[in-house]
Scaffold this active site. Structure first.
Site, PDB file in Angstrom:
ATOM      1  N   GLU A  43      10.750 -56.648 -17.658  1.00 42.07           N
ATOM      2  CA  GLU A  43      11.801 -55.997 -16.886  1.00 42.07           C
ATOM      3  C   GLU A  43      12.364 -56.940 -15.820  1.00 42.07           C
ATOM      4  O   GLU A  43      11.628 -57.614 -15.102  1.00 42.07           O
ATOM      5  CB  GLU A  43      11.243 -54.741 -16.218  1.00 42.07           C
ATOM      6  CG  GLU A  43      12.280 -53.941 -15.449  1.00 42.07           C
ATOM      7  CD  GLU A  43      11.687 -52.730 -14.746  1.00 42.07           C
ATOM      8  OE1 GLU A  43      12.469 -51.851 -14.345  1.00 42.07           O
ATOM      9  OE2 GLU A  43      10.447 -52.655 -14.595  1.00 42.07           O
ATOM     10  N   LYS A 116      18.086 -47.474 -17.861  1.00 45.18           N
ATOM     11  CA  LYS A 116      16.846 -46.830 -17.436  1.00 45.18           C
ATOM     12  C   LYS A 116      17.126 -45.431 -16.901  1.00 45.18           C
ATOM     13  O   LYS A 116      17.967 -45.241 -16.025  1.00 45.18           O
ATOM     14  CB  LYS A 116      16.177 -47.693 -16.366  1.00 45.18           C
ATOM     15  CG  LYS A 116      14.799 -47.235 -15.930  1.00 45.18           C
ATOM     16  CD  LYS A 116      14.187 -48.276 -14.989  1.00 45.18           C
ATOM     17  CE  LYS A 116      12.786 -47.920 -14.559  1.00 45.18           C
ATOM     18  NZ  LYS A 116      12.174 -48.981 -13.719  1.00 45.18           N
ATOM     19  N   CYS A 153       9.965 -49.437 -18.256  1.00 42.11           N
ATOM     20  CA  CYS A 153       8.944 -49.273 -17.221  1.00 42.11           C
ATOM     21  C   CYS A 153       8.629 -47.816 -16.881  1.00 42.11           C
ATOM     22  O   CYS A 153       7.888 -47.171 -17.604  1.00 42.11           O
ATOM     23  CB  CYS A 153       9.333 -50.067 -15.981  1.00 42.11           C
ATOM     24  SG  CYS A 153       7.927 -50.362 -14.875  1.00 42.11           S
TER      25      CYS A 153
END
Length: 296
Positions: A43, A116, A153
């Protein structure tokens, strides 16, 4: 067997963005030469994890998509004939920014992107200050080598995200990641957190009958504000099979550049043994979209 050679790069970053990108390029070329077909990066891999503080000047790190980074990694993908999963700080419009995965296909074009969806806000992880939650949904990205369910994540703690990717035909779940230890926690607590992080992703593999690839950063990054003692990223990048079995697990304190081979046909066999998708009670799940169910 339908095999895929997956390259993972677990790297310690510095404040020198050009150096970080050049080191990544060197590792990408090495893995491609060794037979990697898909390479997954961690990331926000171009620089330090800047979300340890809230600083408006750091929005200058963001870039458009397409932009310089997609040109850089797209050129590598085309020259090497591979697919690369990148993770970028996207400037979508003035004042509007995302934490965005861009998948570069083997011809150098953008195969697709994912913004995300779940954005954390914790000490040293002030992501809500920088990132607008994604609005592209949970949609796999079609590439020349397969259908990739890419998440990022904090998304990896949510079974709903993994399930929706699986229901839309993802062949692999992929999580570029930046997560580490809080220095004030005890060693025992730190290990509980790392093992919980590992366990939940292995659970996604089992529940959906899919391989899971997670690539985390490694090494220490200080907190510029000195409000915390910085983050010791715990590495431990992993590739697990559709029964949650470890195919590879990286150390927690070293850089890694390696290839792991997975058998995509195994998912079909595992889903025949464990037909979780068949037995879902889709007529009873309507309340899952509620924040919380009161009054029970």
């Amino acid at each position: 067997m339908r095999q895929m050679n997956i390259g993972i790069i677990q790297q310690h970053n510095t404040a020198d963005i050009k150096l970080n990108m050049q080191r990544l390029a060197d590792s990408i070329k090495k893995l491609a030469k060794e037979g990697a077909q898909l390479i997954v990066l961690q990331e926000l891999h171009n620089g330090l994890y800047f979300c340890q503080t809230e600083n408006v000047d750091l929005f200058d790190l963001a870039e458009p998509i397409p932009g310089p980074s997609t040109d850089f990694y797209g050129s590598l993908a085309k020259d090497l004939g591979i697919v690369i999963v990148t993770s970028l700080f996207e400037k979508r419009a003035p004042g509007l920014y995302h934490n965005t995965v861009v998948v570069m296909d083997s011809d150098g074009t953008i195969a697709g992107k994912y913004r995300k969806m779940h954005i954390p806000d914790d000490p040293a992880y002030y992501e809500k200050f920088y990132f607008t939650p994604g609005d592209l949904g949970f949609s796999p990205i079609n590439t020349s080598i397969g259908r990739l369910g890419v998440l990022v994540c904090w998304d990896q703690w949510y079974p709903e995200a993994a399930r929706l990717m699986a229901l839309k035909g993802a062949e692999i779940l992929i999580y570029p990641t930046a997560i580490g230890y809080e220095s004030s926690d005890t060693k025992e607590e730190q290990q509980r957190q790392r093992e919980a992080w590992t366990t939940v992703q292995r659970g996604h593999a089992v529940a959906n009958g899919l391989p899971v690839i997670t690539v985390n950063r490694v090494g220490f990054e200080p907190d510029p504000s000195q409000q915390t003692n910085g983050i010791q990223f715990w590495g431990s990048s992993m590739v697990v099979g559709p029964q949650g079995e470890f195919l590879y697990r990286a150390p927690d304190n070293e850089e890694v550049s390696t290839i792991v081979t997975i058998d995509l046909e195994r998912s079909e066999q595992v889903r025949r043994w464990w037909p979780f998708l068949r037995d879902r009670r889709i007529d009873q799940y309507g309340e899952i979209s509620k924040r919380f169910i009161d009054g029970l």
